[in-house]
Design a protein around this motif. Structure first.
Motif, mmCIF file in Angstrom:
data_model
loop_
_atom_site.group_PDB
_atom_site.id
_atom_site.type_symbol
_atom_site.label_atom_id
_atom_site.label_comp_id
_atom_site.label_asym_id
_atom_site.label_seq_id
_atom_site.Cartn_x
_atom_site.Cartn_y
_atom_site.Cartn_z
ATOM 1 N N ILE B 43 -5.493 -1.115 0.175
ATOM 2 C CA ILE B 43 -4.223 -1.670 0.190
ATOM 3 C C ILE B 43 -4.085 -3.014 0.456
ATOM 4 C CG2 ILE B 43 -1.859 -1.232 1.442
ATOM 5 C CD1 ILE B 43 -3.044 1.529 2.334
ATOM 6 N N VAL B 44 -3.398 -3.510 -0.349
ATOM 7 C CA VAL B 44 -3.012 -5.249 -0.043
ATOM 8 C C VAL B 44 -1.428 -5.210 0.315
ATOM 9 C CG1 VAL B 44 -2.761 -7.281 -1.377
ATOM 10 C CG2 VAL B 44 -4.975 -5.764 -1.380
ATOM 11 N N VAL B 45 -1.068 -6.008 1.230
ATOM 12 C CA VAL B 45 0.323 -6.375 1.472
ATOM 13 C C VAL B 45 0.614 -7.774 1.401
ATOM 14 C CG1 VAL B 45 0.388 -4.230 2.691
ATOM 15 C CG2 VAL B 45 0.080 -6.465 4.064
ATOM 16 N N SER B 46 1.702 -8.161 1.242
ATOM 17 C CA SER B 46 2.031 -9.506 1.178
ATOM 18 C C SER B 46 2.628 -10.110 2.663
ATOM 19 C CB SER B 46 3.174 -10.038 0.155
ATOM 20 O OG SER B 46 4.576 -9.384 0.479
ATOM 21 N N LEU B 118 1.844 -3.550 -1.391
ATOM 22 C CA LEU B 118 3.099 -3.702 -0.926
ATOM 23 C C LEU B 118 3.668 -4.869 -0.447
ATOM 24 C CD1 LEU B 118 2.498 -0.885 1.743
ATOM 25 C CD2 LEU B 118 3.550 -0.415 -0.205
ATOM 26 N N ILE B 119 4.834 -5.357 -1.011
ATOM 27 C CA ILE B 119 5.430 -6.586 -1.162
ATOM 28 C C ILE B 119 6.821 -6.285 -0.240
ATOM 29 C CG2 ILE B 119 4.074 -7.470 -2.680
ATOM 30 C CD1 ILE B 119 6.674 -7.479 -4.419
ATOM 31 N N ALA B 120 7.476 -7.430 -0.021
ATOM 32 C CA ALA B 120 8.810 -7.579 0.700
ATOM 33 C C ALA B 120 9.771 -7.693 -0.565
ATOM 34 C CB ALA B 120 9.116 -8.600 1.673
ATOM 35 N N ALA B 121 10.844 -6.914 -0.369
ATOM 36 C CA ALA B 121 11.742 -6.944 -1.440
ATOM 37 C C ALA B 121 12.541 -8.206 -1.710
ATOM 38 C CB ALA B 121 12.909 -5.623 -1.345
ATOM 39 N N TYR B 127 6.551 -9.822 -8.831
ATOM 40 C CA TYR B 127 6.411 -8.171 -8.980
ATOM 41 C C TYR B 127 5.618 -7.826 -10.432
ATOM 42 C CZ TYR B 127 7.582 -3.293 -9.138
ATOM 43 O OH TYR B 127 7.099 -1.725 -9.100
ATOM 44 N N ASP B 128 6.274 -8.521 -11.385
ATOM 45 C CA ASP B 128 5.557 -8.303 -12.577
ATOM 46 C C ASP B 128 4.115 -8.368 -12.654
ATOM 47 O OD1 ASP B 128 7.730 -7.328 -13.633
ATOM 48 O OD2 ASP B 128 8.563 -9.224 -14.776
ATOM 49 N N GLN B 129 3.646 -9.543 -11.983
ATOM 50 C CA GLN B 129 2.165 -10.204 -12.116
ATOM 51 C C GLN B 129 1.363 -9.262 -11.248
ATOM 52 O OE1 GLN B 129 2.232 -13.794 -10.240
ATOM 53 N NE2 GLN B 129 2.009 -15.109 -11.925
ATOM 54 N N THR B 136 2.762 -1.302 -7.391
ATOM 55 C CA THR B 136 3.349 -2.229 -6.412
ATOM 56 C C THR B 136 4.654 -1.734 -6.085
ATOM 57 O OG1 THR B 136 2.181 -3.856 -7.681
ATOM 58 C CG2 THR B 136 3.993 -4.703 -6.254
ATOM 59 N N TYR B 137 4.830 -1.748 -4.865
ATOM 60 C CA TYR B 137 6.003 -1.143 -4.139
ATOM 61 C C TYR B 137 6.750 -2.183 -3.429
ATOM 62 C CZ TYR B 137 8.737 2.011 -1.358
ATOM 63 O OH TYR B 137 10.080 2.730 -0.673
ATOM 64 N N ALA B 138 8.071 -2.630 -3.691
ATOM 65 C CA ALA B 138 8.931 -3.607 -3.274
ATOM 66 C C ALA B 138 9.688 -2.891 -1.917
ATOM 67 C CB ALA B 138 9.696 -4.327 -4.115
ATOM 68 N N ALA B 139 9.160 -3.310 -0.622
ATOM 69 C CA ALA B 139 10.163 -2.913 0.386
ATOM 70 C C ALA B 139 11.032 -3.743 1.082
ATOM 71 C CB ALA B 139 9.006 -2.131 1.227
#
Lengths: 349, 326
Positions: B43-46, B118-121, B127-129, B136-139
């Motif tokens: 898992i990678v998160v921003s 996982l990234i912040a919405a 997101y596309d990259q 990729t899940y935007a939360a």
């Protein structure tokens, strides 16, 4: 000054090309190709030049390598080059039209309009989605630019000084709204908006390349065709009228073209300042030429400036991505000051 | 020979099923339909605060996270907002720094070969990259109530059982603490509390102030909110002239250790912005102004809830205090 003249479209487009300017433009073109190549070869993902070439020619060593080269590095570098050219040309046109060497796209509220809309959405409606940013930014740019243009035109026609003052006033008002949102909005959302405000090409893709290319296809030839009225307008309204130029129409037409270029650029990468101001001056100091050739040199200079800035911002402190807008200022200001000082020194001798 | 063929075939089938990840389809907070692994392994998160910290607490297989950096904290090295302050977590070969939380480097993420990003919405312009690298899940991880988000995140990474175990420990401690409050105070609703942070523009008050809000509400304390103060939104800056509206049994305020600001700095901020506040307000007048680390208040972790529970218990129920007169 040794020159040659290129004539096209049945004589409607004539470009007087001094040899030095031609050589400089050739040098800038090679430099841009160099930046493009260098950008494709360099990044956080470990790829040597052989692997990059193999990827470009369809023999990628892995899917990830293909993604890195084709989806990240290539479109990003192309967008940086195109945006640089757009902002530089926009700044040059505005400097000619307003006869003000300090004019740039922020004068017509393009950056401020886009910034207000994007910051508003990021802070007040974060669920709307970042993918809407370019469209919203484009709309905001055009709306504020139209407001300034309308407010500064009178029944007697547009006045340059009035246009400049109105631009400064409206832009300051818009910026104050943006500052208020950044000050009182949620800190994390404000930080997200600040990244965009600094002008960054880190998230662009082929959509932006297509969008900018289509704009370039339609607007840049129009710019080149505008070289003749621009040449006349820079000597003043009376001289231009005497030379048969319909000054009012030409002026507003050029401003609209400048706004369209800047708005497209800002919509793609954010409020990337300084390029529109500095690139025309750098181009003028690299080689003296007529208006048409100066526009060519300005476009190439802007492309090189932003291309270099993006490369430096992405590679210098990786994994930290420095927004290209900050790097253009860091690289551009000293170069700009040095050129001005050198010119002053020469003129004193 | 036949036995050998069967054994080989069986081994191949078992290995194949282990290698092929089971997936499920979810819809993220931007409306993207994403097919994610049921139990992601890389898992990678921003975001470091609302994404990395709770995953570290869960023991999830986190291999990369966005960072922040400030000369005044962590010896100037990049840190994970939340986890570094709570657990001392550092970036290393197993947990790679992918760049600033709002602008991560996609090439570093690609090199990590994650199976879930996982990234912040609100910072999803890339997101596309990122989707080109892995699902990729935007939360919108700041929007739901804290406990709800922790449960959602645990479900996303297939670690609901671990989350439930952590929450059970908090629930157990909460029940004990309620008994302490009943013994010492009676009805916790008789105690009024407010969380307030002075800035140059005014005194910041919010309806939702992280772990403080959750624990104060779980204990049944009377909490003064931005809404109570008549603010137009769920958070905002109260004018210094209206500071008396913050009068409560206890005022909690925060210092930011990761900006090199100790509690004494926050007391100085109070004094410089609201001169005479310690005579004007009941709580500071009676030594009932409590300064806590903002990393604790903003901790997206069950551990943060447990620590805040201990702070509120020791500061309110396990000592004598002077109640605010009716």
């Amino acid at each position: 000054m040794s020159t040659t003249t290129l004539i096209g479209f049945g004589g409607r487009l004539a470009l007087r090309v001094p040899y030095r300017a031609a050589l400089v433009s050739l040098g800038l073109t090679f430099a841009i190709i160099g930046v493009l190549t260098w950008s494709l070869m360099t990044g956080s993902y470990p790829l040597d030049s052989t692997q990059v070439w193999a990827t470009l020619f369809g023999n990628s060593p892995s899917d990830t390598a293909s993604t890195v080269v084709w989806e990240f590095r290539f479109p990003r570098t192309l967008v940086a080059l195109l945006v640089g050219a757009f902002l530089a040309l926009s700044g040059a046109a505005l400097q000619y039209v307003t006869r003000n060497p300090l004019a740039d796209p922020s004068l017509v509220g393009v950056s401020q309009g886009a910034a207000l809309v994007v910051v508003s959405v990021t802070i007040l409606a974060p669920g709307m989605g970042s993918y809407l940013r370019p469209i919203l930014a484009f709309g905001g740019s055009l709306a504020v630019a139209a407001l300034i243009l309308l407010a500064s035109s009178s029944r007697r026609g547009g006045d340059t000084l009035r246009f400049i003052l109105m631009g400064i006033g409206v832009a300051a008002l818009i910026s104050s709204f943006t500052s208020a949102l950044l000050t009182y909005g949620d800190i994390d959302r404000a930080m997200s908006a600040l990244g965009w405000l600094a002008g960054s090409v880190h998230s662009v893709g082929w959509d932006e390349v297509r969008w900018l290319s289509v704009t370039a296809f339609f607007v840049i030839p129009a710019f080149m065709a505008a070289a003749r009225p621009l040449s006349a307008i820079r000597f003043g309204e009376d001289v231009a009228t005497g030379l048969g130029i319909r000054v009012r129409m030409a002026r507003w037409g050029l401003i609209i073209l400048a706004v369209a270029l800047a708005a497209t650029a800002v919509a793609a990468v954010g409020a990337l300042g300084f390029v529109g101001l500095v690139a025309p001056h750098l181009a003028r100091r690299l080689a003296h030429s007529g208006v048409g050739m100066h526009l060519v040199l300005t476009g190439l200079t802007g492309a090189l400036l932003v291309g270099l800035a993006d490369f430096a911002g992405r590679a210098a402190f990786a994994p930290i991505q420095i927004p290209a807008g900050l790097v253009t200022a860091i690289i551009g200001v000293p170069v700009f000051v040095a050129l001005i000082l050198r010119t002053q020194a020469r003129s004193q001798l | 020979m036949k036995t050998l063929v069967w054994a080989t075939a069986t081994l191949f089938a078992v290995t194949s099923s282990a290698l092929a990840q089971d997936t499920r389809t979810v819809t993220d907070d931007l409306g993207n339909v994403v097919e994610i692994p049921v139990t992601p392994q890389r898992i990678v998160v921003s975001r470091s605060d609302c994404l990395a910290t709770p995953l570290i607490e869960l023991g999830a297989p986190l291999i990369g996270a966005g960072s922040m950096q400030d000369d005044r904290f962590n010896n100037g090295k990049p840190f994970i907002r939340g986890a570094t302050a709570l657990y001392g977590t550092q970036f290393d070969a197993d947990l790679v720094d992918i760049g600033f939380i709002n602008q991560p480097d996609p090439e570093i993420i690609a090199a990590l070969e994650p199976d879930l990003i996982l990234i912040a919405a609100w910072a999803a312009d890339n997101y596309d990259q990122l989707s080109a690298i892995a699902p990729t899940y935007a939360a919108a991880c700041f929007d739901p109530p804290l406990k709800e988000w922790l449960a959602t995140l645990a479900d996303l990474v297939g670690m609901t059982a671990e989350h439930d175990r952590l929450m059970a420990s908090y629930t157990f401690k909460l029940a004990n603490t309620r008994a302490v409050f009943a013994d010492r105070i009676g009805d916790p609703a008789d105690v009024s509390v407010v969380f307030a942070d002075p800035f140059d523009e005014g005194i910041y008050v919010a309806d939702d102030y992280g772990t403080f809000t959750v624990v104060a509400d779980d204990l049944g304390l009377s909490r003064i909110t931005a809404t109570d103060l008549g603010m137009l939104t769920d958070n905002g800056n109260l004018s210094f002239e209206l500071v008396e509206e913050l009068d409560a049994d206890f005022i909690f305020s925060s210092h930011q250790s990761f900006f090199g600001q100790p509690p004494s700095h926050q007391m100085e901020v109070w004094r410089s912005n609201v001169p005479g506040f310690d005579d004007l307000l009941h709580a500071p007048r009676n030594n009932q102004l409590v300064i806590v680390d903002r990393s604790l208040v903003r901790a997206f972790a069950v551990d943060g809830l447990n620590t805040m529970l201990a702070v509120l218990t020791s500061q309110i129920a396990e000592r004598d205090f002077v109640p605010l007169a009716e």
